[in-house]
Design a protein around this motif. Structure first.
Motif, short mmCIF file in Angstrom:
data_model
loop_
_atom_site.label_atom_id
_atom_site.label_comp_id
_atom_site.label_asym_id
_atom_site.label_seq_id
_atom_site.Cartn_x
_atom_site.Cartn_y
_atom_site.Cartn_z
N TYR A 104 34.65 40.18 49.48
CA TYR A 104 35.61 39.67 50.46
C TYR A 104 35.11 39.93 51.89
CZ TYR A 104 40.05 39.13 53.00
OH TYR A 104 41.03 38.75 53.87
N THR A 124 40.85 34.33 49.21
CA THR A 124 41.72 35.01 48.26
C THR A 124 41.03 36.29 47.81
OG1 THR A 124 42.44 32.85 47.48
CG2 THR A 124 42.97 34.76 46.09
N SER A 128 42.94 44.74 44.73
CA SER A 128 44.39 44.90 44.85
C SER A 128 44.77 45.48 46.21
CB SER A 128 44.90 45.83 43.75
OG SER A 128 44.40 47.14 43.98
N GLU A 129 45.99 45.19 46.59
CA GLU A 129 46.53 45.76 47.81
C GLU A 129 46.59 47.28 47.69
OE1 GLU A 129 49.99 43.78 49.32
OE2 GLU A 129 50.49 45.42 50.69
N SER A 153 49.59 41.74 54.83
CA SER A 153 50.10 40.40 54.48
C SER A 153 49.13 39.31 54.93
CB SER A 153 51.52 40.16 55.00
OG SER A 153 51.60 40.47 56.35
N PHE A 156 46.81 39.50 51.87
CA PHE A 156 47.30 39.32 50.49
C PHE A 156 48.40 38.28 50.33
CE2 PHE A 156 45.41 43.58 50.50
CZ PHE A 156 44.57 43.47 49.41
N ASP A 157 49.05 37.85 51.39
CA ASP A 157 50.11 36.85 51.23
C ASP A 157 49.52 35.44 51.41
OD1 ASP A 157 52.20 35.14 51.34
OD2 ASP A 157 53.31 36.19 52.93
#
Ligand code: ZN
Length: 662
Positions: A104, A124, A128-129, A153, A156-157
């Motif tokens: 990422y 994406t 994990s958060e 956010s 991850f949102d």
């Protein structure tokens, strides 16, 4: 306009012998391959030119954060947090979570932010958060961001800021785009603001909004300029300091004059000064070293006005430049024979200077993904009255070419061995000539009728402008004039580029699009527009044919001369649209041919590509330049090294060239 004419598929020439000593491939992740490029002949430049390049390089690297912040207001804080976690991480670096995190971060670096540089979609994360929050909690207190929840956010949102630049017809393109060029304003408000400001009778209009962020203050649209004392002041001050250092080594007074003018522009933010700079820059064509540094291309503005910050430093490749000089010397001939309404031709094509260059550094919006050709300045009236400078970055195209040898593309997608041979023999030279023609003649050709707003084509302006330049290049690639000028030695050579162009436009470029998505990016839309239009208009005569073989789809071109004629016809129509500012006709062309993807052919292309493991996107790390001093502290040389990898370079840039983060 600088074209992000990134070579879509690999070109596959075997003209140049593969260079086995140089490791072109640096890194591979997600849909990206990172390459390095050579800077041939740098060692042989005189010391003054080396020092000029050195300081221009420093000025280029100093602006990195500007682009990050333009792309999205959270990018810099997010990068700092991710890099801190990356540096601080003490767990298992082979764990799935860490690997996904690293991927990422590499993607974010490559895109200069959280959105894909080409598709504009937000990345994406595959970690994990919880993982990230745990890592952030392990950071020293002073390295933990104050706005961790917001940054979480952002990452991850998927519904939060999903698109960097939205081009979907019928939506508010500003509200639905995540760039930081606008804040708290709507598209109708911004359009009304500029409509009230623009005087369509002004023959020398400034490039409205080029260097500003648009915000709302007391209910009104207000522009915040990027300048010393304004937005991005710390980065711009550092750029200016390096430009001042560089200007001591200017090769001639005209070059010093444009450098000083650029410094004045960065100091005042005055767009009239920018036009003066652009004119001085366009007029200076004698120096070996040249550069761009500023707010140049507007692809990342949904309204196509604000420039993304970028810089490229380069010097002339004298040998290869004889090619573009020939084209340039015949610019008027090409203009006079262009298959467009004579009313839209330029009576006098002025000073199209064209050269082949060697890139020394890529920065801002040209890094790591970079254009292979550039034609500037962008202001139409300056191009018309002062001409433009056009360049082809041949050390970059060479790196693409070298890195693509033997990747299996031809075997998979090219219809037969005969066509494959044609590509092997002529694609490298015709690809380069296509870029030369596109940049040094295509963008500069034709004229807009008096009183027509240069921005009349609005959101479709970039796509149509790229199509116009591509069509000009395609049309003339097949012209006997190129043989007469000694640029090609075979009247069939152009077929290599025609085949690759149509194959790419109809099929292979779709490898860059995710299933179910539309084509968004201007250059991709342009290629699709041209290819689909030519396919449909040549259908009755079977000019281009889809052929099924063992369940696979191939493209066959049955009539190359007829295809050339079609390119000429479409050029005539797109020139008319631009000259008259016919927004509806332009929009209809784009909407009909350039956007929607056939899901069946798309799936097939993705499946076939998946077996090849060719990265859809490529970009570059820069070489590292170092000053050499003698025992008295005098600078005796500037050396270049190619050793630095992708991750070390990104981390080094973030620590050494990051005036906008603390
Ligand atoms: Zn272009």
């Amino acid at each position: 306009m600088a074209t992000g004419l990134l070579i879509a598929a690999a070109s596959t020439s075997t003209i140049m012998a593969a260079d086995n000593d140089f490791n072109y491939v640096v890194d591979r992740f997600a849909d990206i391959e990172v390459l390095r490029y050579k800077v041939p002949d740098f060692e042989n430049l005189p010391l003054n030119q080396k020092l000029l390049i050195y300081h221009l390089n420093e000025a280029a690297l100093a602006g990195r954060d500007i682009l990050w912040d333009q792309n999205n207001k959270y990018n810099l804080a997010l990068r700092t947090m991710l890099e801190n976690v990356y540096r601080n991480f003490s767990g298992d670096k082979n764990s799935k979570e860490f690997k996904a995190f690293e991927k990422y971060l590499k993607q974010v670096w490559f895109a200069n932010g959280i959105h894909h540089h080409y598709s504009m979609d937000k990345f994406t994360p595959e970690f994990s958060e919880t993982f990230l929050r745990e890592q952030v909690a392990k950071l020293p207190k002073d390295k933990q961001p104050a706005n961790t929840d917001t940054l979480m956010s952002v990452i991850f949102d998927p519904a939060f800021m999903p698109k960097k630049v939205n081009q979907a017809e019928g939506q508010d393109l500003i509200l639905t785009s995540a760039t930081n060029i606008y804040e708290g304003v709507t598209q109708p408000e911004v359009e009304a603001y500029y409509a009230a400001m623009k005087d369509t009778t002004d023959l020398t209009p400034i490039s409205y909004g080029l260097n500003t962020r648009k915000v709302k203050v007391n209910g009104k649209v207000v522009e915040q300029p990027y300048k010393i004392g304004g937005l991005y002041s710390d980065a711009i001050s550092r750029i200016v300091n390096e430009l001042k250092e560089a200007s001591q080594y200017a090769e001639n007074p005209a070059q010093k004059a444009y450098m000083d003018k650029l410094i004045e522009f960065y100091t005042t933010g005055d767009l009239k000064t920018f036009d003066e700079y652009s004119i001085l820059w366009a007029d200076e064509t004698n120096a070996r070293v040249d550069f761009i540094n500023g707010f140049i291309e507007s692809y990342d503005d949904p309204l196509g006005m604000t420039g993304s910050w970028e810089s490229i430093v380069n010097f002339k490749n004298n040998e290869a430049s004889s090619r573009t000089e020939k084209l340039s010397a015949n610019a008027q001939w090409f203009e006079d024979h262009s298959p467009i309404n004579p009313a839209f031709r330029k009576d006098k094509v002025k000073g199209v200077s064209a050269k082949v260059i060697t890139a020394a550094i890529l920065a801002g919006d040209s890094y790591p993904a970079t254009p292979i050709g550039i034609n500037l300045p962008n202001a139409n009236w300056i191009r018309a009255s002062h001409g433009s400078k056009s360049v082809t970055l041949e050390n970059i195209t060479q790196a693409y070419d070298e890195a693509s040898h033997g990747n299996g593309f031809n075997e998979e997608f090219v219809i037969d061995a005969e066509t494959g041979k044609l590509l092997d023999d002529y694609l490298f030279i015709t690809d380069n000539l296509h870029t030369d023609l596109h940049e040094c003649l295509g963008h500069g050709s034709g004229k807009i009728l008096p009183g027509v707003d240069p921005d009349a084509l609005k959101a479709h302006g970039s796509t149509l402008e790229e199509a116009r330049a591509d069509l000009f290049a395609l049309y003339y690639l097949a012209d006997p004039k190129l043989i007469e000028l000694g640029l090609l030695d075979n009247p069939d050579a152009y077929k290599a580029e025609y085949y690759k162009y149509i194959l790419n436009g109809l099929m292979t470029q779709l490898m860059r699009i995710e299933p179910g998505k539309d084509v968004e990016e201007a250059h991709m839309r342009n290629r699709k527009l041209i290819s689909e239009w030519a396919y449909e208009h040549g259908k009755d005569a079977n000019v281009i044919e889809y052929v099924k073989n063992n369940g696979k789809t191939y493209i066959r071109i049955n009539d190359y001369p007829a295809l050339r004629k079609l390119f000429g016809e479409l050029l005539g129509e797109i020139q008319r649209i631009k000259s008259e500012g016919d927004y509806e006709a332009g929009r209809d062309l784009v909407e009909k041919y350039a956007v929607k993807v056939d899901p069946a052919i798309h799936k097939e292309v993705l499946d076939r590509y998946a077996h090849l493991n060719i990265a859809p996107y490529k970009g570059f790390v820069n070489p590292v330049y170092s000053l050499v001093k003698d025992s008295n502290g005098n600078i005796t040389d500037v050396t270049i090294s190619y050793e630095e990898g992708y991750v070390p370079q990104m981390l080094r840039y973030s620590s050494d060239y990051s005036p906008l983060t603390d």
